[in-house]
Design a protein around this motif. Structure first.
Motif, mmCIF file in Angstrom:
data_model
loop_
_atom_site.group_PDB
_atom_site.id
_atom_site.type_symbol
_atom_site.label_atom_id
_atom_site.label_comp_id
_atom_site.label_asym_id
_atom_site.label_seq_id
_atom_site.Cartn_x
_atom_site.Cartn_y
_atom_site.Cartn_z
ATOM 1 N N GLU A 189 29.158 22.987 54.490
ATOM 2 C CA GLU A 189 28.217 22.081 53.808
ATOM 3 C C GLU A 189 27.563 22.784 52.628
ATOM 4 O O GLU A 189 27.404 22.206 51.543
ATOM 5 C CB GLU A 189 27.128 21.588 54.781
ATOM 6 C CG GLU A 189 27.639 20.617 55.831
ATOM 7 C CD GLU A 189 28.322 19.390 55.211
ATOM 8 O OE1 GLU A 189 27.833 18.913 54.168
ATOM 9 O OE2 GLU A 189 29.352 18.946 55.749
ATOM 10 N N LYS A 195 27.888 21.898 48.546
ATOM 11 C CA LYS A 195 26.703 21.705 47.705
ATOM 12 C C LYS A 195 26.731 22.652 46.489
ATOM 13 O O LYS A 195 26.318 22.291 45.387
ATOM 14 C CB LYS A 195 25.471 22.016 48.571
ATOM 15 C CG LYS A 195 24.206 21.357 48.111
ATOM 16 C CD LYS A 195 23.194 21.342 49.267
ATOM 17 C CE LYS A 195 21.931 22.057 48.853
ATOM 18 N NZ LYS A 195 20.997 22.315 49.915
ATOM 19 N N ALA A 250 34.430 18.719 54.385
ATOM 20 C CA ALA A 250 33.470 18.671 53.276
ATOM 21 C C ALA A 250 34.184 18.570 51.929
ATOM 22 O O ALA A 250 35.349 18.960 51.802
ATOM 23 C CB ALA A 250 32.601 19.920 53.306
#
Ligand code: ADP
Length: 544
Positions: A123, A127, A150
Motif C-alpha cells: 500500500e 502511494k 495494489a
C-alpha cells in the motif's frame, strides 16, 4: 619497496561465494512476510543472488546504479543485496518507519532505478509510486501467488524476476573501492544525508565485527539480527554471519517479544542484536511469561545507551552476556564494543558492571579522539567531556552528492555529533548528543546518565531527560518518566532513587509522568519532540 603479495580485491559478493563453498548447508531461517517460517541455506542463497544479478543485468542495470530496498530482514532481502552489489550496482536501504514524503525525497535524491519491496509495504509503495521520478520497475519480494493487487506500475514478483536466470551468472569485475550500499541518516536535523559504503569498507567492517573482542561471531553461532537491514547495514551482520558460516535467523516483520522469543527457542539462537527499546519489551515479555533464554549466550545492545539495569537483567536473571556497542550509520556502523580487559576479570561484580555500561573500546580500524570547541584534543582521563571525532577505513569521508561537508575536517576526522569521555584504557562513554546536552550554569549535565539511573527504578519502563529553559541557569534538567503498567510512584520516590548517585546540581528540577515517549525511525528517543512539548514548562523555583 612494495610487498609482493597478491592484489585480491575486497568485494562483498566474495563473502557469499565463500559461504556457498564452505558452509553450503548452513541454515538461513526467515519468518516470512507471507507468514510461515521458511528454511534455506547459504548454498541456495548464493545461487539466487547470482540470479538476481543476472536479472538486473538483463534489465540494463549498470555499475553505480542505485536499487532501493524497502524490506524486513529476510533471506530474499539478503540475496538481493549480494545480487545487486555483485554487478557493481548499489543496494539502497529505505526505512519504512519514515514518513512517506521522506521516503519519496530519499528515493528521488538517490535516483533509484528500481525498488524491491516486501508485500507488507504494498500500500505504501502504491502511494509512493507516482512521486518516485526515477524508478523504472518494482519487484515485490514474494511469489506470483502473493503478488499484491495494489496499483503499482511495472510490477513483477521476485520469484518470476529470477526464475529463468542462470544461477552461475558471472559477477562483474570492478575495483574494491566501488560503491555497493547506500543508507540515509534519519535526518533529525535538516534533510537526510546519504552514506555510501564501498565493497572494501563493508568487507573490512565485517571482518572487524567478527573479531574476538567485537562480536566474536563463529561458525558455531546462531545469530538473529533484530536490528533491521535498513538500519545501518543491520550492523554488518548480513555480511559477518556468512563470512564465518554462522546460522542466520531473520525475524521478518515481527519484532515483538513473543515472536522473537519463539525464534530464540525454536531455532536455538545463541546471539542477537538490537536497540534497547526492543529489549525493554522483550524483557518485559520474559518477566510476564516466566520464559527463559535457554540457548542465548550473548546479546548486543546498541544504537542508544544501554541502561545498567538492562545489563543486570540479562546477565543476572537470564545468564546472557551483554555486549554494549556504539556506532553510527556513517561508521558502517560499529565504532566501539564493550568487553572487559584481562586486568578487569577479578574486579568485584559492581565494578565490572561500571565498565560494561560504557560504550566500549574502539575496534581495530577506528581511530577516536575528543576535542574542545576550538578543536584542541582533550585528555583521555575518563572525566573530561568533549566532542567525539573518528576516522578509519569504514568511516565516511563525505556524504552522497557532497551534502553536509561541515562534518568532515581537513585531517579526515568526522565529527560524530556526540559528546563523550575517553579513558586511558580506551573505554569511551557517551554522555550525550551534542544537541541534547544540558547546559546549566556553564557546565554540562549528561542526560544519558540520569536516564540510565532512572530506568533502574523497578517501577520505571522508560525515561528521558531534557533541558528546559531556566532564567538563572540557562537550562535545568526535566525528567520525563513512563511507568510500567499498574505502577505508581511519586516525584519524591523518583528523586530519592537518584539521590547520592549523581552530583546534587545534576538532580532534575522537575519530574513528569507520561503515557509514552516518542521514538525515531531507528528506535531512539525523539528529544526534539519532547523539547517542543515541554518548552513552556515552568520549573519549580524558577522565577520569571
Ligand atoms: P540515526 O539516529 O540518524 O539513524 P544512527 O543510527 O547512525 O543514526 O545513530 C547514531 C547515533 O546513535 C550516535 O551518534 C549516538 O548518538 C547514538 N548511539 C548509538 N549507539 C549508542 C550507545 N550505545 N549509547 C549512546 N548513544 C548511542
Amino acid at each position: 619497496m612494495l610487498g609482493l603479495m597478491q592484489d585480491w580485491p575486497l568485494l562483498i559478493h566474495k563473502i557469499i561465494d565463500h559461504a556457498a563453498l564452505y558452509y553450503s548447508e548452513r541454515e538461513v531461517v526467515t519468518r516470512s512476510p507471507e507468514g510461515p517460517i521458511e528454511h534455506t541455506n547459504y548454498g541456495e542463497i548464493a545461487v539466487r543472488a547470482h540470479k538476481v544479478a543476472a536479472a538486473l543485468d538483463k534489465r540494463g542495470i549498470k555499475l553505480g546504479d542505485r536499487i532501493g530496498t524497502l524490506a524486513w530482514n529476510t533471506s530474499r532481502h539478503v540475496e538481493s543485496w549480494y545480487g545487486i552489489a555483485g554487478i557493481g550496482a548499489v543496494y539502497h536501504t529505505l526505512n519504512p518507519r519514515l514518513f512517506p514524503e521522506q521516503i519519496a525525497w530519499i528515493v528521488n535524491h538517490a535516483e533509484d532505478r528500481a525498488l524491491f519491496f516486501d508485500i507488507t509495504f504494498a500500500e505504501l509503495v502504491a502511494k509512493l509510486a507516482p512521486h518516485l521520478k526515477t524508478v523504472e520497475f518494482y519487484v515485490a519480494l514474494t511469489d506470483r501467488a502473493h503478488l499484491p493487487k495494489a496499483d503499482i506500475p511495472n510490477l513483477i514478483a521476485y520469484e518470476d524476476f529470477i526464475a529463468d536466470m542462470p544461477g552461475d551468472f558471472a559477477w562483474k569485475e570492478f575495483d574494491e573501492h566501488t560503491a555497493c550500499g547506500l543508507c540515509y541518516t534519519s535526518g533529525t536535523t535538516g534533510d537526510p544525508k546519504g552514506v555510501l559504503y564501498s565493497h572494501r569498507s563493508n568487507t573490512l567492517h565485517a571482518m572487524m565485527v567478527c573479531s574476538g573482542d567485537a562480536l566474536g561471531l563463529s561458525g558455531r553461532d546462531t545469530m538473529l539480527p533484530v536490528v533491521p537491514m535498513f538500519h545501518a547495514n543491520s550492523w554488518g551482520i548480513a555480511f559477518a554471519a556468512p563470512m564465518v558460516g554462522a546460522k542466520l535467523v531473520l525475524p521478518g516483520p515481527r519484532l515483538d517479544g513473543a515472536s522473537l522469543c519463539e525464534l530464540f527457542s525454536g531455532e536455538q539462537v545463541t546471539m542477537t542484536a538490537a536497540v534497547p527499546t526492543v529489549w525493554l519489551s522483550a524483557l518485559h515479555y520474559l518477566e510476564e511469561t516466566g520464559k527463559t533464554l535457554p540457548y542465548m549466550k550473548r546479546v548486543m545492545v546498541g544504537g542508544a545507551a544501554c541502561p545498567r539495569s538492562m545489563i543486570e537483567a540479562f546477565e543476572g536473571k537470564y545468564g546472557v552476556e551483554v555486549i554494549h556497542g556504539w556506532g553510527m550509520t556513517e561508521m558502517s556502523p560499529m565504532g566501539t564494543l564493550c568487553t572487559l580487559k584481562a586486568k578487569h576479570l577479578d574486579l568485584p561484580p559492581e565494578k565490572k558492571l561500571d565498565y560494561k555500561a560504557k560504550q566500549g573500546r574502539p575496534l581495530f580500524g577506528v581511530e577516536m579522539k575528543i576535542v574542545d570547541a576550538e578543536n584542541r584534543e582533550l585528555p583521555r582521563d575518563g572525566r573530561t567531556m568533549g566532542k567525539l571525532k573518528v576516522r578509519g577505513p569504514a568511516v565516511a569521508k563525505s556524504y552522497f552528492k557532497g551534502d553536509g561537508a561541515g562534518a568532515f575536517d581537513a585531517e579526515g576526522w568526522f565529527d560524530t555529533g556526540d559528546v563523550a569521555t575517553l579513558d586511558a584504557d580506551g573505554y569511551m562513554t557517551i554522555t550525550d548528543r551534542a544537541k541534547d546536552v544540558i547546559k546549566s550554569g556553564g557546565e554540562w549535565i549528561s542526560s544519558i546518565d540520569i536516564e540510565n539511573l532512572a530506568v533502574g527504578h523497578p517501577a520505571v519502563a522508560e525515561a528521558a531527560v531534557i533541558g528546559v529553559r531556566h532564567p538563572k541557569w540557562d537550562e535545568r534538567p526535566l525528567l520525563i518518566v513512563v511507568l510500567k503498567p499498574g505502577q505508581t510512584i511519586s516525584k519524591k520516590d523518583m528523586l530519592d532513587h537518584l539521590a547520592g548517585k549523581i552530583a546534587t546540581w545534576w538532580m532534575p528540577d522537575e519530574v513528569v509522568f507520561v503515557d509514552a515517549i516518542p521514538h525515531s525511525a531507528t528506535g531512539k528517543i525523539q528529544k526534539t519532540a519532547l523539547r517542543e512539548r515541554f518548552a513552556e514548562l515552568h520549573l519549580p523555583g524558577a522565577a520569571g
